[in-house]
Design a protein around this motif. Structure first.
Motif, PDB file in Angstrom:
ATOM      1  N   LEU A  98       4.586   6.777   3.827  1.00 52.40           N
ATOM      2  CA  LEU A  98       4.599   6.646   2.375  1.00 52.40           C
ATOM      3  C   LEU A  98       4.187   5.257   1.930  1.00 52.40           C
ATOM      4  N   ALA A  99       4.524   4.244   2.698  1.00 46.93           N
ATOM      5  CA  ALA A  99       4.282   2.877   2.245  1.00 46.93           C
ATOM      6  C   ALA A  99       4.024   1.961   3.428  1.00 46.93           C
ATOM      7  N   TYR A 100       3.324   0.863   3.138  1.00 47.90           N
ATOM      8  CA  TYR A 100       2.983  -0.111   4.161  1.00 47.90           C
ATOM      9  C   TYR A 100       2.711  -1.441   3.476  1.00 47.90           C
ATOM     10  N   ASP A 101       3.276  -2.509   4.028  1.00 51.41           N
ATOM     11  CA  ASP A 101       2.978  -3.843   3.520  1.00 51.41           C
ATOM     12  C   ASP A 101       2.967  -4.808   4.690  1.00 51.41           C
ATOM     13  N   ALA A 135       8.771  -2.990  -2.598  1.00 46.32           N
ATOM     14  CA  ALA A 135       8.355  -1.814  -1.828  1.00 46.32           C
ATOM     15  C   ALA A 135       9.534  -0.877  -1.592  1.00 46.32           C
ATOM     16  N   ALA A 136      10.619  -1.413  -1.002  1.00 43.51           N
ATOM     17  CA  ALA A 136      11.770  -0.564  -0.674  1.00 43.51           C
ATOM     18  C   ALA A 136      12.502  -0.093  -1.919  1.00 43.51           C
ATOM     19  N   GLY A 137      12.383  -0.842  -3.011  1.00 43.42           N
ATOM     20  CA  GLY A 137      13.083  -0.458  -4.232  1.00 43.42           C
ATOM     21  C   GLY A 137      12.579   0.819  -4.877  1.00 43.42           C
ATOM     22  N   ARG A 138      11.430   1.311  -4.439  1.00 41.65           N
ATOM     23  CA  ARG A 138      10.912   2.576  -4.987  1.00 41.65           C
ATOM     24  C   ARG A 138      11.742   3.776  -4.541  1.00 41.65           C
ATOM     25  N   TYR A 139      12.479   3.600  -3.443  1.00 39.97           N
ATOM     26  CA  TYR A 139      13.150   4.742  -2.833  1.00 39.97           C
ATOM     27  C   TYR A 139      14.659   4.556  -2.913  1.00 39.97           C
ATOM     28  N   VAL A 191       0.855  -1.185   0.000  1.00 39.70           N
ATOM     29  CA  VAL A 191       0.000   0.000   0.000  1.00 39.70           C
ATOM     30  C   VAL A 191       0.889   1.233   0.000  1.00 39.70           C
ATOM     31  N   PHE A 192       0.594   2.196  -0.876  1.00 38.85           N
ATOM     32  CA  PHE A 192       1.422   3.392  -0.990  1.00 38.85           C
ATOM     33  C   PHE A 192       0.566   4.643  -0.914  1.00 38.85           C
ATOM     34  N   LEU A 193       1.197   5.709  -0.463  1.00 39.27           N
ATOM     35  CA  LEU A 193       0.600   7.032  -0.626  1.00 39.27           C
ATOM     36  C   LEU A 193       0.839   7.453  -2.063  1.00 39.27           C
ATOM     37  N   ASN A 194      -0.131   8.087  -2.678  1.00 41.38           N
ATOM     38  CA  ASN A 194      -0.039   8.416  -4.106  1.00 41.38           C
ATOM     39  C   ASN A 194       0.881   9.623  -4.316  1.00 41.38           C
ATOM     40  N   SER A 195       2.138   9.471  -3.888  1.00 40.56           N
ATOM     41  CA  SER A 195       3.107  10.533  -4.100  1.00 40.56           C
ATOM     42  C   SER A 195       4.494   9.932  -4.056  1.00 40.56           C
ATOM     43  N   TRP A 196       5.461  10.643  -4.586  1.00 35.93           N
ATOM     44  CA  TRP A 196       6.851  10.211  -4.600  1.00 35.93           C
ATOM     45  C   TRP A 196       7.681  11.200  -3.800  1.00 35.93           C
ATOM     46  N   THR A 197       8.819  10.753  -3.379  1.00 36.24           N
ATOM     47  CA  THR A 197       9.692  11.641  -2.625  1.00 36.24           C
ATOM     48  C   THR A 197      11.101  11.562  -3.160  1.00 36.24           C
ATOM     49  N   ARG A 222      20.719  -7.380   2.942  1.00 37.62           N
ATOM     50  CA  ARG A 222      21.950  -6.629   2.689  1.00 37.62           C
ATOM     51  C   ARG A 222      22.661  -7.175   1.443  1.00 37.62           C
ATOM     52  N   ASP A 223      22.698  -8.503   1.319  1.00 40.89           N
ATOM     53  CA  ASP A 223      23.319  -9.099   0.133  1.00 40.89           C
ATOM     54  C   ASP A 223      22.569  -8.733  -1.150  1.00 40.89           C
ATOM     55  N   ARG A 224      21.272  -8.485  -1.039  1.00 38.21           N
ATOM     56  CA  ARG A 224      20.465  -8.114  -2.213  1.00 38.21           C
ATOM     57  C   ARG A 224      20.492  -6.613  -2.480  1.00 38.21           C
ATOM     58  N   GLY A 225      21.283  -5.873  -1.706  1.00 39.11           N
ATOM     59  CA  GLY A 225      21.390  -4.435  -1.914  1.00 39.11           C
ATOM     60  C   GLY A 225      20.295  -3.627  -1.272  1.00 39.11           C
ATOM     61  N   ILE A 226      19.607  -4.202  -0.266  1.00 38.06           N
ATOM     62  CA  ILE A 226      18.548  -3.484   0.462  1.00 38.06           C
ATOM     63  C   ILE A 226      18.930  -3.504   1.934  1.00 38.06           C
TER      64      ILE A 226
END
Length: 460
Positions: free
Chosen positions: A312-315, A332-336, A274-280, A359-363
């Motif tokens: 901004l986001a929730y899952d 989800a985290a990849g948006r930012y 679930v996201f807020l309809n905005s970007w940052t 961490r190994d996947r770059g997140i």
């Protein structure tokens, strides 16, 4: 080797509290302390809130009794009773025991011989015989609390004692030729032994007396500082800690939930988040509460805007294999791009391998020992709610977890936090939000130096 230290009666001025009652420091019991010194009951307790002066009253009462008992003609014992007078100061921890010991040394007006290794004080009677022995004990190892009979037992913070402590020490108070006086201090608390004694006193037992008072009953307290302390205290703890009220065993701890959960119309994507309809383009502050197969894993993200933390986001999901869980977090985290995250990585929990895999996947998420840090994280979230610094999605599940999250008082006084026990209660969302707030406060890239200083003051 036992090293003894002898202290002679001080040459400086002594204060006379009453006839035959001296102190090295001035003491005038206030109106609510005075009855404690007048009670004939063999068991008497000050179960009062912080700053009431309960420990000071107990220390002075022990000093008064010892000065009275110092006369072997008025208070004779058979010759085989050695020492003639024997008493314990009992504390739940060594640190508190040392504090009581320092206070006793500060007020005692006469001579004593001190054994440093055994932490005992031998006090001479008026006849000059060293026949009064005072010991400072801790309740950290109840099995070691075995000794001969006691003329008095003074217990501090007795709400922190395990039942095993009382099983060991109470028989010492009923020994022949011992006075067996029991004095205790604590905040009002649902401790089994305290509740038992309170019930007996309320039922009319003539050998037990107690008083429960509030902090403000001490006329010497700084009222402004007291008000500040109370304002920072969780609601369900204000009663026992400051207002002189016996608490319930559980209580909800978060306020202003409708105001906080007021972001309307977040949208749900096809794959679930679930996201807020905005970007940052600014920094995002994220919290991740991992879980096993049947528990819920929760991810939240926030940005700092207009003096508040906005969601901004929730899952929230469960019953997915690990590959799908990692992919979902990544979506989800990849948006930012400019992100600071924290994850529950309590040793031995699922957070350890999850944090390493992400961490190994770059997140990357910074690990937090959630089990140890939970009280601090709860206080930070309370401060954000009370100071109107948080805005979350207006979703029923988020509101439900906020409303049901509670503090529980254990029998030894330990406070635990979480959702109520039972099916249908969860606290994963609240935990993830706590971690996101912690990311803001301890971020290497805070919203601004001035703001981060304000937040640190706010949650202090």
């Amino acid at each position: 080797m036992i090293v003894n230290h002898r202290r002679r009666a001080p040459a400086r001025k002594l204060y006379q509290i009453e006839e035959g009652w001296l102190s090295r420091v001035p003491y005038r019991p206030h109106e609510r302390q005075a009855p404690f010194h007048l009670q004939p009951h063999p068991a008497r307790f000050l179960w009062c809130s912080r700053r009431f002066g309960k420990d000071a009253a107990t220390e002075q009462e022990v000093s008064r009794l010892l000065q009275e008992w110092a006369d072997p003609i008025r208070y004779p014992k058979p010759e085989f009773i050695i020492p003639r007078i024997h008493g314990w100061f009992l504390s739940p921890t060594y640190k508190l025991s040392r504090e009581w010991e320092r206070n006793f040394r500060a007020i005692w007006p006469g001579d004593f011989e001190y054994s440093k290794t055994e932490r005992t004080y031998t006090i001479p009677s008026l006849a000059g015989e060293p026949d009064m022995l005072i010991e400072f004990q801790t309740a950290e190892e109840p099995d070691r609390l075995v000794g001969s009979g006691l003329d008095f037992l003074a217990a501090t913070e007795m709400h922190l004692f395990e039942p095993a402590v009382w099983e060991q020490v109470l028989p010492s108070l009923v020994s022949p030729y011992r006075y067996g006086l029991l004095m205790g201090t604590a905040v009002p608390w649902p401790n089994p032994k305290m509740e038992e004694l309170k019930s007996l006193a309320d039922a009319g037992a003539d050998d037990i007396w107690y008083y429960t008072g509030a902090s403000h009953e001490n006329p010497h307290i700084d009222r402004k500082k007291l008000a500040t302390e109370i304002s920072r205290c969780p609601e369900f703890l204000k009663g026992p800690l400051y207002l002189g009220k016996w608490p319930k065993a559980t209580g909800t701890i978060f306020r202003h939930i409708d105001r906080t959960c007021s972001i309307p119309d977040p949208f749900e994507t096809a794959d679930g988040p679930v996201f807020l309809n905005s970007w940052t383009r600014g920094v995002t502050y994220e919290g991740l509460d991992p879980a096993r197969l049947h528990d819920f894993m929760v991810y939240v993200a926030f940005e700092w805007r207009d003096g508040r933390l906005w969601q901004l986001a929730y899952d929230r999901f469960n019953k997915q294999d690990w590959k799908d869980q990692y992919d979902r977090i990544n979506s989800a985290a990849g948006r930012y791009r400019n992100r600071v995250g924290r994850i529950d990585a309590t040793p031995g929990s699922m957070g350890d391998p999850v944090e390493a895999e992400l961490r190994d996947r770059g997140i990357p998420f910074d690990p937090v020992d959630f089990g140890r840090e939970k009280p601090r994280l709860v206080r930070q979230l309370q401060s954000f709610l009370d100071h109107d610094k948080l805005r979350c999605f207006d979703l029923p599940m988020i509101k439900k977890e906020f409303r049901e999250y509670q503090g529980r008082l254990g029998p030894t006084g330990r406070i635990s936090y979480g959702a109520p026990q039972g099916e249908g209660f969860f606290d994963d969302i609240v935990s993830a939000i706590m971690l996101a707030i912690d990311a803001v406060i301890h971020s290497p890239a805070p919203p601004s130096d001035a703001l981060i200083s304000e937040l640190h003051r706010m949650v202090a």
